[in-house]
Design an enzyme around this catalytic site. Structure first.
Site, PDB file in Angstrom:
ATOM      1  CG  ASP A 251      -0.321   0.119   2.523  1.00  0.00           C
ATOM      2  OD1 ASP A 251       0.314   1.163   2.773  1.00  0.00           O
ATOM      3  OD2 ASP A 251      -0.428  -0.819   3.339  1.00  0.00           O
ATOM      4  CB  ILE A 252       0.011   4.726  -0.966  1.00  0.00           C
ATOM      5  CG1 ILE A 252       0.781   5.960  -1.460  1.00  0.00           C
ATOM      6  CG2 ILE A 252      -0.960   5.077   0.150  1.00  0.00           C
ATOM      7  CD1 ILE A 252      -0.097   6.992  -2.138  1.00  0.00           C
TER       8      ILE A 252
END
Length: 245
Positions: free
Chosen positions: A105-106
């Site tokens: 995820d970011i």
């Protein structure tokens, strides 16, 4: 040599084999100008003309594998409609078109495998092979031993208990604790959700190992090709001769 159509599409790096099967069922795939909806239809990728949505499928002539240290703030995609920094921004100068195996995820960083080998990617992500992934985690608060045991024995997420994990404590204090956790499954945001479930929200999350591969020697944003030995070992992890479904 003839191979199943969905395997050829996946091997071209366009999608997973399961998604390719969906494309075939939806009538989006043509072979030599004819729509094919038969699952298991066999083609010769060196002879037959294969199209998806009217675009020719390019078969890679040589497979490549790279390690990428994904920085925080980068999305694991080759195109982001929101214009955020993406993996695609780091791979433009590579000699072959590649795609990421799995996701981070970011707000997480660490090891991503990049390849143009759709079959290898499919096997690495398939739960039957149980390829281990290790994450270095910093959480808020003092992680007590009962919390560690819960992480190791499994947390119920979406009604299903996570598989057993291994936890190695690296340090803990009143404000924060640090540990490595090794999993062989990969549910969406699994580590973050497990830590939240035991009352310790994640402050930092880095994937430090994937199978036999580590990010040792890489800095955030750096890419390097796998060595021959690394690639041989990685392929052995998922080479049992059976095709996962």
């Amino acid at each position: 040599m003839k191979e199943r159509l969905q395997k050829v599409i996946a091997g071209a790096g366009l999608t997973s084999r399961r998604k390719a099967e969906q494309w075939i069922a939806q009538g989006r795939v043509r072979v030599n100008g004819r729509v094919v909806v038969e699952q298991g239809f066999k083609v010769d990728p060196e002879v037959d003309r294969i199209e998806v949505d009217g675009c020719s499928v390019a078969i890679p002539d040589r497979t490549v594998c790279f390690l990428f240290y994904k920085p925080i703030g980068v999305v694991t995609t080759l195109h982001d409609p929101q214009g955020r920094p993406a993996v695609a921004d780091y791979v433009r100068d590579l000699p072959k078109r590649v795609f990421p195996v799995g996701r981070l995820d970011i707000n997480s960083s660490g090891l991503l495998l990049l390849t143009n080998d759709g079959e290898l990617a499919h096997r690495l992500m398939h739960p039957r092979f149980g390829v281990e992934k290790t994450y270095r985690v910093v959480v808020r608060g003092y992680l007590e031993n009962p919390g560690i045991r819960r992480l190791e024995t499994g947390i119920v997420l979406d009604g299903v208990r996570t598989a057993p994990a291994r936890v190695r404590l690296r340090g803990r204090g009143r404000e924060r604790s640090e540990f490595d956790i090794t999993l062989h499954e990969g549910r969406n945001r699994q580590v973050r959700r497990m830590c939240k479930a035991v009352g310790h929200p994640v402050l930092e999350l880095t994937r430090v190992q994937y199978g036999n591969l580590t990010i040792d020697g890489l800095a955030p944003g750096e890419i390097r090709p796998l060595t021959d030995e690394e690639e041989r070992t990685l392929r052995k992890l998922v080479a049992d001769g059976r095709e996962p479904r």
